[in-house]
Design an enzyme around this catalytic site. Structure first.
Site, PDB file in Angstrom:
ATOM      1  N   HIS A 194       0.841  -1.208   0.000  1.00  0.00           N
ATOM      2  CA  HIS A 194       0.000   0.000   0.000  1.00  0.00           C
ATOM      3  C   HIS A 194       0.876   1.258   0.000  1.00  0.00           C
ATOM      4  O   HIS A 194       0.632   2.189  -0.784  1.00  0.00           O
ATOM      5  CB  HIS A 194      -0.915  -0.012   1.234  1.00  0.00           C
ATOM      6  CG  HIS A 194      -1.681   1.252   1.422  1.00  0.00           C
ATOM      7  ND1 HIS A 194      -2.959   1.425   0.919  1.00  0.00           N
ATOM      8  CD2 HIS A 194      -1.370   2.416   2.048  1.00  0.00           C
ATOM      9  CE1 HIS A 194      -3.389   2.641   1.233  1.00  0.00           C
ATOM     10  NE2 HIS A 194      -2.441   3.255   1.924  1.00  0.00           N
ATOM     11  N   GLU A 195       1.900   1.284   0.854  1.00  0.00           N
ATOM     12  CA  GLU A 195       2.750   2.474   0.941  1.00  0.00           C
ATOM     13  C   GLU A 195       3.569   2.665  -0.336  1.00  0.00           C
ATOM     14  O   GLU A 195       3.698   3.785  -0.840  1.00  0.00           O
ATOM     15  CB  GLU A 195       3.674   2.367   2.155  1.00  0.00           C
ATOM     16  CG  GLU A 195       2.966   2.221   3.493  1.00  0.00           C
ATOM     17  CD  GLU A 195       1.988   3.346   3.786  1.00  0.00           C
ATOM     18  OE1 GLU A 195       2.148   4.449   3.230  1.00  0.00           O
ATOM     19  OE2 GLU A 195       1.049   3.125   4.574  1.00  0.00           O
TER      20      GLU A 195
ATOM     21  N   HIS B  18       1.686   4.357  -3.176  1.00  0.00           N
ATOM     22  CA  HIS B  18       1.583   5.822  -3.153  1.00  0.00           C
ATOM     23  C   HIS B  18       2.722   6.442  -3.961  1.00  0.00           C
ATOM     24  O   HIS B  18       2.525   7.447  -4.652  1.00  0.00           O
ATOM     25  CB  HIS B  18       1.645   6.330  -1.705  1.00  0.00           C
ATOM     26  CG  HIS B  18       0.353   6.216  -0.958  1.00  0.00           C
ATOM     27  ND1 HIS B  18      -0.826   6.767  -1.400  1.00  0.00           N
ATOM     28  CD2 HIS B  18       0.063   5.617   0.238  1.00  0.00           C
ATOM     29  CE1 HIS B  18      -1.789   6.525  -0.526  1.00  0.00           C
ATOM     30  NE2 HIS B  18      -1.279   5.819   0.473  1.00  0.00           N
TER      31      HIS B  18
END
Length: 359
Positions: free
Chosen positions: A216-217, A220
């Site tokens: 998820h990170e 970004h």
């Protein structure tokens, strides 16, 4: 505005009226308007007429259609040039987000500036944590786990498999820091700098869930969400300046924050979930770990809000975690196909059999 009986009165950006009382006995030469014979004003009157009202005031007439033609032409050229330049830069700055294939324009933000800003903030946060004795050393099991899984995820995110724009992912120096903090949180900075709190790792039960957090990170960064946010801020700063110049009023900051930035932040979280699910699946991590990880965060969120009260949805920087769980569950079948197409089922089965043999 009421005009004074004498002096100058500015009635507009390109208009000026002059009023004065002239005695009737005063003689005054009135030029007959002539016309320009060459150039852009050819055929237009070049002198201003003079007329007298019922009270005896003498007035200069308008500058005529020649002045209006110049003003209108200059304004149109200026506005057209600015609009064309902005449209050209907007199109030049278009990028496609890998996997989701959404397009956006990153304007007034270079990749070098994006990376240097992330590096500066990451170093500051890491040094602060080290001074407070909260930065876990590189040989700590948590730090080793995050670094190993994070690098594997980052490698898959940078290989161009998802299509779109990924030039900014090439040659990134990924860094991962684990901070001793019981808050279940993690965040990423531009340029591949990830910080994970130990409180988040403590609630996760398997490596696949750690991979879900890191995917998820990393997503970004892949989607350039931070750069897109900075770009949007720059554009609205220009719009604000323009509104002040044209109307004397700024665009309300609250309207921009509630109407633009918060909705964008919530959409970015959903997009990072979707991208992260695809990336972790290709890295041979179980895609069902993404909804299970989010479900754990959702339970903690519900417990906290039971004590403090629920924040209205339109004021949240993140969407409700329960809604993220539901959406990700719908995306798991497609991610499972990526997982199988990458040969992960056979690969993990081989390692599982090897582990049993070693026992």
């Amino acid at each position: 505005m009421t005009a004074p009986s004498r002096g100058l009165l500015f009635t507009g950006f390109n208009k000026m009226a002059l009023s004065c009382r002239i005695p009737a006995s005063t003689s005054m030469h009135t030029s007959v308007p002539s016309h320009a014979s060459r150039g852009p004003l050819a055929g237009h009157s070049m002198y201003r007429s003079l007329w007298q009202d019922s009270k005896g005031y003498q007035h200069f007439g308008g500058r005529g259609d020649a002045w209006g033609a110049v003003s209108s032409l200059q304004s149109r050229i200026a506005i057209g040039s600015v609009a064309a330049a902005f449209a050209g830069y907007y199109l030049y700055s278009r990028e496609e987000v890998p996997y989701s294939h959404r397009t956006h324009s990153i304007m007034f933000v270079s990749m070098a500036h994006e990376a240097s800003l992330g590096k500066a903030v990451f170093d500051m946060h890491r040094q602060e944590a080290a001074r407070e004795g909260r930065l876990l050393p590189d040989n700590h099991p948590y730090a080793q786990l995050v670094r190993r899984v994070g690098n594997k995820i980052a490698s898959k995110a940078s290989d161009g498999h998802g299509g779109g724009f990924f030039k900014h992912m090439q040659g990134l120096h990924w860094e991962f820091a684990v901070v001793d903090n019981h808050t279940p949180n993690a965040y990423v900075l531009p340029g591949g700098k990830v910080v994970v709190f130990s409180g988040l790792l403590e609630i996760l039960s398997r490596e696949d869930e750690v991979a879900a957090v890191l995917a998820h990170e990393v997503s970004h960064v892949l989607a350039r969400h931070q750069a897109e946010r900075m770009s949007t801020l720059n554009i609205f700063t220009i719009i604000n300046i323009t509104f002040r110049w044209l109307f004397g009023l700024p665009v309300p900051n609250a309207a921009i924050y509630l109407g633009v930035f918060l909705p964008y932040a919530r959409r970015a979280e959903h997009e990072a979930d979707a991208l992260g699910l695809s990336i972790m699946s290709r890295a041979c991590y179980d895609p069902t770990a993404m909804p299970s990880m989010l479900a754990k965060l959702s339970r903690l969120e519900a417990q906290a809000e039971a004590q403090t009260g629920q924040v209205p949805a339109f004021l949240r920087t993140h969407p409700l975690t329960s809604s993220r769980v539901d959406l990700v569950k719908e995306q798991v079948p497609a991610a499972s196909k990526l997982y199988n197409d990458s040969g992960c089922a056979a690969q993990r089965g081989f390692f599982s059999r090897g582990a049993e043999f070693m026992r």
